[in-house]
Design a protein around this motif. Structure first.
Motif, PDB file in Angstrom:
ATOM      1  N   ALA A   1       2.867   9.843   2.034  1.00 19.44           N
ATOM      2  CA  ALA A   1       4.213  10.422   2.065  1.00 19.44           C
ATOM      3  C   ALA A   1       4.837  10.308   0.683  1.00 19.44           C
ATOM      4  N   CYS A   2       5.818  11.164   0.425  1.00 21.41           N
ATOM      5  CA  CYS A   2       6.580  11.043  -0.825  1.00 21.41           C
ATOM      6  C   CYS A   2       8.037  11.389  -0.581  1.00 21.41           C
ATOM      7  N   TRP A   3       8.907  10.615  -1.179  1.00 20.94           N
ATOM      8  CA  TRP A   3      10.361  10.827  -1.123  1.00 20.94           C
ATOM      9  C   TRP A   3      10.709  11.868  -2.175  1.00 20.94           C
ATOM     10  N   LEU A   4      11.278  12.978  -1.769  1.00 24.21           N
ATOM     11  CA  LEU A   4      11.775  13.983  -2.718  1.00 24.21           C
ATOM     12  C   LEU A   4      13.291  13.868  -2.753  1.00 24.21           C
ATOM     13  N   GLY A   5      13.806  13.572  -3.920  1.00 26.99           N
ATOM     14  CA  GLY A   5      15.246  13.370  -4.049  1.00 26.99           C
ATOM     15  C   GLY A   5      16.031  14.679  -3.879  1.00 26.99           C
ATOM     16  N   ILE A   6      17.028  14.657  -3.045  1.00 30.75           N
ATOM     17  CA  ILE A   6      17.924  15.817  -2.866  1.00 30.75           C
ATOM     18  C   ILE A   6      19.338  15.405  -3.305  1.00 30.75           C
TER      19      ILE A   6
ATOM     20  N   PRO B   1      -2.700  -0.651  -4.243  1.00 26.55           N
ATOM     21  CA  PRO B   1      -1.533  -1.365  -3.729  1.00 26.55           C
ATOM     22  C   PRO B   1      -0.891  -2.121  -4.901  1.00 26.55           C
ATOM     23  N   ARG B   2       0.415  -2.238  -4.898  1.00 31.15           N
ATOM     24  CA  ARG B   2       1.050  -2.967  -5.998  1.00 31.15           C
ATOM     25  C   ARG B   2       2.474  -3.342  -5.641  1.00 31.15           C
ATOM     26  N   THR B   3       3.044  -4.223  -6.468  1.00 31.20           N
ATOM     27  CA  THR B   3       4.485  -4.436  -6.465  1.00 31.20           C
ATOM     28  C   THR B   3       4.924  -4.263  -7.912  1.00 31.20           C
ATOM     29  N   ARG B   4       6.181  -3.921  -8.104  1.00 37.49           N
ATOM     30  CA  ARG B   4       6.705  -3.858  -9.471  1.00 37.49           C
ATOM     31  C   ARG B   4       7.615  -5.064  -9.714  1.00 37.49           C
ATOM     32  N   ALA B   5       7.320  -6.147  -8.996  1.00 35.67           N
ATOM     33  CA  ALA B   5       8.155  -7.356  -9.091  1.00 35.67           C
ATOM     34  C   ALA B   5       8.127  -7.935 -10.507  1.00 35.67           C
TER      35      ALA B   5
ATOM     36  N   ARG C   1       0.831  -1.226   0.000  1.00 34.01           N
ATOM     37  CA  ARG C   1       0.000   0.000   0.000  1.00 34.01           C
ATOM     38  C   ARG C   1       0.853   1.259   0.000  1.00 34.01           C
ATOM     39  N   ARG C   2       2.139   1.130   0.312  1.00 35.54           N
ATOM     40  CA  ARG C   2       2.988   2.320   0.291  1.00 35.54           C
ATOM     41  C   ARG C   2       3.159   2.804  -1.135  1.00 35.54           C
ATOM     42  N   ARG C   3       2.600   3.928  -1.434  1.00 30.89           N
ATOM     43  CA  ARG C   3       2.751   4.551  -2.738  1.00 30.89           C
ATOM     44  C   ARG C   3       3.104   6.012  -2.506  1.00 30.89           C
ATOM     45  N   SER C   4       3.740   6.615  -3.496  1.00 27.05           N
ATOM     46  CA  SER C   4       4.069   8.032  -3.342  1.00 27.05           C
ATOM     47  C   SER C   4       2.780   8.845  -3.377  1.00 27.05           C
ATOM     48  N   VAL C   5       2.523   9.564  -2.315  1.00 27.50           N
ATOM     49  CA  VAL C   5       1.306  10.388  -2.214  1.00 27.50           C
ATOM     50  C   VAL C   5       1.737  11.849  -2.307  1.00 27.50           C
ATOM     51  N   ARG C   6       1.174  12.548  -3.280  1.00 24.42           N
ATOM     52  CA  ARG C   6       1.615  13.930  -3.536  1.00 24.42           C
ATOM     53  C   ARG C   6       0.505  14.951  -3.313  1.00 24.42           C
ATOM     54  N   ARG C   7      -0.679  14.484  -2.914  1.00 20.54           N
ATOM     55  CA  ARG C   7      -1.771  15.428  -2.591  1.00 20.54           C
ATOM     56  C   ARG C   7      -2.274  15.112  -1.194  1.00 20.54           C
TER      57      ARG C   7
ATOM     58  N   PRO D   1      12.705  22.045  -8.110  1.00 22.22           N
ATOM     59  CA  PRO D   1      11.903  21.753  -9.307  1.00 22.22           C
ATOM     60  C   PRO D   1      11.099  20.463  -9.162  1.00 22.22           C
ATOM     61  N   ASN D   2      11.506  19.603  -8.228  1.00 26.84           N
ATOM     62  CA  ASN D   2      10.939  18.253  -8.167  1.00 26.84           C
ATOM     63  C   ASN D   2       9.835  18.085  -7.133  1.00 26.84           C
ATOM     64  N   GLY D   3       9.511  19.115  -6.376  1.00 26.03           N
ATOM     65  CA  GLY D   3       8.532  18.884  -5.314  1.00 26.03           C
ATOM     66  C   GLY D   3       7.658  20.076  -5.018  1.00 26.03           C
ATOM     67  N   PRO D   4       6.892  20.572  -6.031  1.00 29.77           N
ATOM     68  CA  PRO D   4       6.035  21.738  -5.733  1.00 29.77           C
ATOM     69  C   PRO D   4       5.043  21.447  -4.611  1.00 29.77           C
ATOM     70  N   PHE D   5       4.651  20.177  -4.478  1.00 28.19           N
ATOM     71  CA  PHE D   5       3.630  19.821  -3.471  1.00 28.19           C
ATOM     72  C   PHE D   5       4.155  19.902  -2.047  1.00 28.19           C
ATOM     73  N   LEU D   6       5.461  20.127  -1.877  1.00 27.06           N
ATOM     74  CA  LEU D   6       6.004  20.351  -0.523  1.00 27.06           C
ATOM     75  C   LEU D   6       5.291  21.543   0.124  1.00 27.06           C
TER      76      LEU D   6
HETATM   77  C1  FMN Z   1      15.757   8.376  -4.606  1.00 26.00           C
HETATM   78  C2  FMN Z   1      14.338   8.773  -4.916  1.00 26.00           C
HETATM   79  C3  FMN Z   1      14.060  10.058  -5.302  1.00 26.00           C
HETATM   80  C4  FMN Z   1      12.759  10.462  -5.582  1.00 26.00           C
HETATM   81  N1  FMN Z   1      12.517  11.758  -5.880  1.00 26.00           N
HETATM   82  C5  FMN Z   1      11.253  12.157  -6.142  1.00 26.00           C
HETATM   83  C6  FMN Z   1      11.003  13.533  -6.383  1.00 26.00           C
HETATM   84  O1  FMN Z   1      11.911  14.357  -6.358  1.00 26.00           O
HETATM   85  N2  FMN Z   1       9.735  13.914  -6.618  1.00 26.00           N
HETATM   86  C7  FMN Z   1       8.693  13.015  -6.617  1.00 26.00           C
HETATM   87  O2  FMN Z   1       7.555  13.429  -6.842  1.00 26.00           O
HETATM   88  N3  FMN Z   1       8.900  11.691  -6.373  1.00 26.00           N
HETATM   89  C8  FMN Z   1      10.154  11.250  -6.119  1.00 26.00           C
HETATM   90  N4  FMN Z   1      10.394   9.937  -5.821  1.00 26.00           N
HETATM   91  C9  FMN Z   1       9.280   8.984  -5.807  1.00 26.00           C
HETATM   92  C10 FMN Z   1       9.299   8.099  -7.070  1.00 26.00           C
HETATM   93  O3  FMN Z   1       8.897   8.847  -8.198  1.00 26.00           O
HETATM   94  C11 FMN Z   1       8.341   6.923  -6.828  1.00 26.00           C
HETATM   95  O4  FMN Z   1       8.788   6.183  -5.715  1.00 26.00           O
HETATM   96  C12 FMN Z   1       8.254   5.994  -8.029  1.00 26.00           C
HETATM   97  O5  FMN Z   1       7.639   6.651  -9.118  1.00 26.00           O
HETATM   98  C13 FMN Z   1       7.466   4.717  -7.709  1.00 26.00           C
HETATM   99  O6  FMN Z   1       6.139   5.035  -7.301  1.00 26.00           O
HETATM  100  P1  FMN Z   1       5.567   4.625  -5.855  1.00 26.00           P
HETATM  101  O7  FMN Z   1       6.404   5.290  -4.837  1.00 26.00           O
HETATM  102  O8  FMN Z   1       4.146   5.106  -5.837  1.00 26.00           O
HETATM  103  O9  FMN Z   1       5.647   3.126  -5.744  1.00 26.00           O
HETATM  104  C14 FMN Z   1      11.701   9.520  -5.519  1.00 26.00           C
HETATM  105  C15 FMN Z   1      11.983   8.215  -5.115  1.00 26.00           C
HETATM  106  C16 FMN Z   1      13.287   7.847  -4.805  1.00 26.00           C
HETATM  107  C17 FMN Z   1      13.557   6.453  -4.307  1.00 26.00           C
END
Ligand code: FMN
Length: 358
Positions: free
Chosen positions: A302-307, A344-348, A196-202, A251-256
């Motif tokens: 939650a969403c990971w924003l790459g730095i 929910p998914r896996t990319r396996a 269920r962990r997916r990147s949530v941006r809203r 540039p990568n995270g306006p939703f912050l």
């Molecule tokens: C190292 C890393 C950097 C990432 N940077 C960004 C980012 O800057 N902006 C963003 O919206 N998502 C970012 N993500 C999230 C990925 O886009 C996301 O994990 C991927 O598309 C898979 O989707 P999921 O997380 O929903 O499974 C990042 C993920 C990782 C692991």
């Protein structure tokens, strides 16, 4: 001598459809009486709920409680909730003497209730303010001329904490055999919090409680780290203006800018195993993933924003957060109550799995 039960006092009579509640409200108004409305899931009714509802009832002549339907609770709190079904939750709330009437609403927000029954007073828990209320709900209530009242929550009363205590007290079921029925996706339901962990941006406007951020940081620092050097540091971006400022520079995270909170995960090169940047990065990545999984398990998005390793982003954060020389910012994790759903998914892929040799 036994007395026969008085049907008038049956709590079920207080549970109304929206149309019935509208007619009841019209009668109240005709009698010159005021109405307070509040809403919530009231899942596992506890002392905090009872105190809150009693205080809410003191704000007007009558109190209407709008209760989230099961689907509505599930949408906001995740598939493990509610613990108690909507009819039973409505019956328990209706059983409180201070509650005049109850309606169950099916949408994520009770806007239809507010539109149909514009109250004199709107009551909400003290973890909200007028600014953090959902904008649509706020606008409808404002237009209705409602007075807003925020009631401090009772410390130590929380369904989430009770559920956690019960779960911790019970024997570890993860060691038992896998259940016969797999989930609809064919993935092991015990690993649900991973799939269920997916990147949530809203995110919803609802704030994330400090205690939840603390839980997430405890989860982060439970991650494995090379030789347990634990090089990690965490900067909580609690300030709205700071998050908006950083969002404008990334540039990568306006939703912050719209996330109610965020955490910057950094590593200290001096503390990392062999003072190696590679060790620092893998250790911090493990901590980041723990935060993401813990957030999912708690119903947050939650969403990971790459730095790292982009030099312009690390330099920008170094300056904005006053990071010392040896501290390397690795990622920002945006956090909030989700306002979007993902499957929910896996990319396996079988092709990525090798046995004994590549
Ligand atoms: C190292 C890393 C950097 C990432 N940077 C960004 C980012 O800057 N902006 C963003 O919206 N998502 C970012 N993500 C999230 C990925 O886009 C996301 O994990 C991927 O598309 C898979 O989707 P999921 O997380 O929903 O499974 C990042 C993920 C990782 C692991």
């Amino acid at each position: 001598m036994t007395t026969s039960p008085n049907p008038e006092s049956d709590p079920a009579r207080k549970i109304l459809t929206l149309a019935q509640a509208q007619a009841w409200h019209a009668q109240l108004r005709a009698a010159g009486k005021s109405l307070a409305v509040t809403n919530g899931a009231f899942d596992l009714l506890h002392r905090g709920h009872a105190t809150y509802l009693w205080q809410a009832a003191q704000q007007a002549d009558a109190l209407l409680v709008a209760i989230n339907s099961d689907a509505s609770v599930q949408a906001s709190k995740g598939p493990d909730r509610p613990l108690v079904n909507e009819n039973d939750r409505a019956y328990l709330v209706a059983s409180l003497a201070c509650v005049s009437a109850v309606v169950i609403f099916n949408d994520p927000k009770p806007v239809d209730v507010f539109k149909a029954i514009p109250p004199e007073v709107y009551v909400k828990g003290g973890d909200y303010t007028e600014d953090s209320l959902d904008r649509e709900e706020h606008a409808i209530l404002r237009q209705a001329g409602a007075r807003f009242v925020f009631i401090p929550l009772v410390d130590g009363c929380s369904t989430t904490a009770t559920v956690r205590r019960i779960r911790e007290a019970r024997p570890d079921q993860t060691r038992s055999d896998r259940p016969a029925a797999a989930s609809a996706t064919g993935l092991n339901p015990r690993l649900d919090f991973i799939f269920r962990r997916r990147s949530v941006r809203r995110y919803q406007l609802r704030p994330v409680a400090e205690a939840m951020v603390t839980d997430l940081l405890q989860a982060a620092m439970a991650a494995p780290s090379a030789r347990a050097c634990d090089p990690w540091h965490f900067v909580i971006l609690a300030d709205d203006a700071l998050r908006a400022d950083l969002a404008a520079k990334l540039p990568n995270g306006p939703f912050l800018a719209d996330a109610p909170t965020a955490i910057v995960v950094c590593g200290d090169l001096q503390k990392a195993n062999a003072q190696s940047e590679s060790f620092l990065l893998v250790d911090c990545a493990a901590a980041i993933e723990n935060i993401l999984l813990a957030a999912t398990a708690l119903g947050l998005g939650a969403c990971w924003l790459g730095i790292h390793p982009r030099p312009e982003r690390t330099a920008m954060l170094r300056q904005a957060l006053n990071l010392p020389e040896s501290i390397i910012p690795v990622a920002i994790i945006t956090l909030g109550w989700p306002a979007e759903d993902h499957e929910p998914r896996t990319r396996a892929k079988a092709a990525r799995i090798h046995r004994n040799t590549f």
